[in-house]
Design a protein around this motif. Structure first.
Motif, short mmCIF file in Angstrom:
data_model
loop_
_atom_site.label_atom_id
_atom_site.label_comp_id
_atom_site.label_asym_id
_atom_site.label_seq_id
_atom_site.Cartn_x
_atom_site.Cartn_y
_atom_site.Cartn_z
N PRO A 19 21.68 5.63 -23.32
CA PRO A 19 23.00 5.64 -22.69
C PRO A 19 23.00 5.67 -21.16
O PRO A 19 23.99 5.30 -20.54
CB PRO A 19 23.65 6.90 -23.27
CG PRO A 19 23.02 7.05 -24.61
CD PRO A 19 21.58 6.64 -24.38
N ALA A 20 21.88 6.08 -20.54
CA ALA A 20 21.80 6.07 -19.08
C ALA A 20 21.10 4.82 -18.55
O ALA A 20 20.88 4.69 -17.35
CB ALA A 20 21.06 7.32 -18.58
N GLY A 21 20.74 3.90 -19.45
CA GLY A 21 20.14 2.63 -19.04
C GLY A 21 18.62 2.60 -19.03
O GLY A 21 18.03 1.58 -18.72
N HIS A 22 17.95 3.71 -19.39
CA HIS A 22 16.49 3.72 -19.43
C HIS A 22 16.00 2.89 -20.62
O HIS A 22 16.41 3.15 -21.75
CB HIS A 22 15.94 5.13 -19.59
CG HIS A 22 16.32 6.07 -18.51
ND1 HIS A 22 17.19 7.09 -18.72
CD2 HIS A 22 15.96 6.14 -17.21
CE1 HIS A 22 17.35 7.77 -17.60
NE2 HIS A 22 16.62 7.20 -16.66
N THR A 43 17.84 -1.77 -13.97
CA THR A 43 18.33 -3.12 -14.27
C THR A 43 17.28 -3.93 -15.00
O THR A 43 17.30 -5.15 -14.93
CB THR A 43 18.75 -3.83 -12.97
OG1 THR A 43 17.65 -3.80 -12.05
CG2 THR A 43 19.98 -3.18 -12.35
N TRP A 44 16.37 -3.28 -15.70
CA TRP A 44 15.30 -3.95 -16.43
C TRP A 44 15.86 -5.07 -17.30
O TRP A 44 16.90 -4.87 -17.91
CB TRP A 44 14.56 -2.93 -17.30
CG TRP A 44 13.42 -3.54 -18.03
CD1 TRP A 44 12.14 -3.64 -17.60
CD2 TRP A 44 13.46 -4.16 -19.31
NE1 TRP A 44 11.38 -4.30 -18.53
CE2 TRP A 44 12.17 -4.63 -19.59
CE3 TRP A 44 14.46 -4.39 -20.25
CZ2 TRP A 44 11.85 -5.29 -20.76
CZ3 TRP A 44 14.15 -5.06 -21.41
CH2 TRP A 44 12.85 -5.50 -21.66
N GLU A 66 25.04 14.32 -22.02
CA GLU A 66 25.21 13.13 -22.86
C GLU A 66 23.86 12.52 -23.22
O GLU A 66 23.62 12.15 -24.36
CB GLU A 66 26.09 12.10 -22.15
CG GLU A 66 26.24 10.79 -22.91
CD GLU A 66 26.84 10.93 -24.30
OE1 GLU A 66 26.61 10.01 -25.12
OE2 GLU A 66 27.52 11.93 -24.59
N LEU A 67 22.96 12.41 -22.25
CA LEU A 67 21.66 11.82 -22.55
C LEU A 67 20.85 12.74 -23.46
O LEU A 67 20.17 12.28 -24.38
CB LEU A 67 20.89 11.52 -21.26
CG LEU A 67 19.75 10.54 -21.38
CD1 LEU A 67 20.16 9.22 -22.04
CD2 LEU A 67 19.14 10.27 -20.02
N SER A 100 15.54 -5.06 -9.50
CA SER A 100 16.32 -4.62 -8.33
C SER A 100 16.55 -3.10 -8.37
O SER A 100 16.57 -2.46 -7.33
CB SER A 100 17.63 -5.38 -8.21
OG SER A 100 18.42 -5.23 -9.35
N VAL A 101 16.74 -2.52 -9.53
CA VAL A 101 16.70 -1.06 -9.72
C VAL A 101 15.66 -0.83 -10.81
O VAL A 101 15.93 -1.01 -12.00
CB VAL A 101 18.07 -0.47 -10.15
CG1 VAL A 101 17.95 1.03 -10.33
CG2 VAL A 101 19.15 -0.80 -9.13
N PRO A 102 14.43 -0.46 -10.41
CA PRO A 102 13.34 -0.39 -11.38
C PRO A 102 13.51 0.74 -12.39
O PRO A 102 14.17 1.74 -12.12
CB PRO A 102 12.10 -0.15 -10.52
CG PRO A 102 12.61 0.43 -9.25
CD PRO A 102 14.00 -0.09 -9.06
N LYS A 103 12.89 0.54 -13.56
CA LYS A 103 12.83 1.62 -14.54
C LYS A 103 11.89 2.68 -13.98
O LYS A 103 10.91 2.37 -13.30
CB LYS A 103 12.37 1.13 -15.91
CG LYS A 103 10.98 0.53 -15.91
CD LYS A 103 10.64 0.04 -17.30
CE LYS A 103 9.28 -0.63 -17.24
NZ LYS A 103 8.41 -0.30 -18.28
N GLN A 104 12.19 3.91 -14.22
CA GLN A 104 11.37 5.00 -13.71
C GLN A 104 10.28 5.36 -14.73
O GLN A 104 9.22 5.84 -14.36
CB GLN A 104 12.22 6.23 -13.41
CG GLN A 104 13.25 6.03 -12.31
CD GLN A 104 14.55 5.40 -12.79
OE1 GLN A 104 14.87 5.45 -13.97
NE2 GLN A 104 15.28 4.80 -11.88
#
Length: 126
Positions: free
Chosen positions: A117-120, A68-69, A25-26, A73-77
């Motif tokens: 779509p994966a939140g990046h 969660t940018w 999907e990504l 709390s869940v950093p961008k990679q």
């Protein structure tokens, strides 16, 4: 400074790979967004790009958690910066492909921040 010889291994840039829950999907999103073909596809990994050029890879991670940018709390990679000629038209096209416009927009006249779509997070910039 050392010169390049046959005894020095060549290193070349092949791809940036993103962790995600659904590589197919990504990859579909970035393939359509950037006009790049799928070069390699397995159940857990998909690579988009043209032969001889760097590409983008997408790797399945079973416990993947969306960034969660701008909250860390869940950093961008990582994130991509994409050049565009028309911010509004590019944003509309990418949203139609599955991106989401981020709530935070520090420089909306020069750059837009979207989430794939994966939140990046990624930027489109004039």
């Amino acid at each position: 400074m050392a010169s390049h010889t046959d005894s020095v291994p060549a290193v070349r840039y092949l791809a940036v790979t993103f962790d995600c829950a659904d590589p197919a999907e990504l990859a579909r999103f970035y393939s359509e967004a950037l006009g790049l073909p799928v070069a390699l596809s397995t159940d857990g990994f998909v690579l988009v790009g043209r032969e001889g050029s760097p590409g983008l890879g997408f790797y399945r991670v079973d416990d993947y958690r969306r960034p969660t940018w701008p909250d860390s709390s869940v950093p961008k990679q990582a994130h991509l910066d994409l050049g565009v000629d028309d911010l509004d038209a590019a944003e509309a096209r990418l949203v139609a492909l599955g991106a989401v416009t981020a709530d935070v927009q520090p420089l909306p006249d020069r750059r837009r921040i979207l989430l794939d779509p994966a939140g990046h997070p990624f930027c489109i910039t004039l």
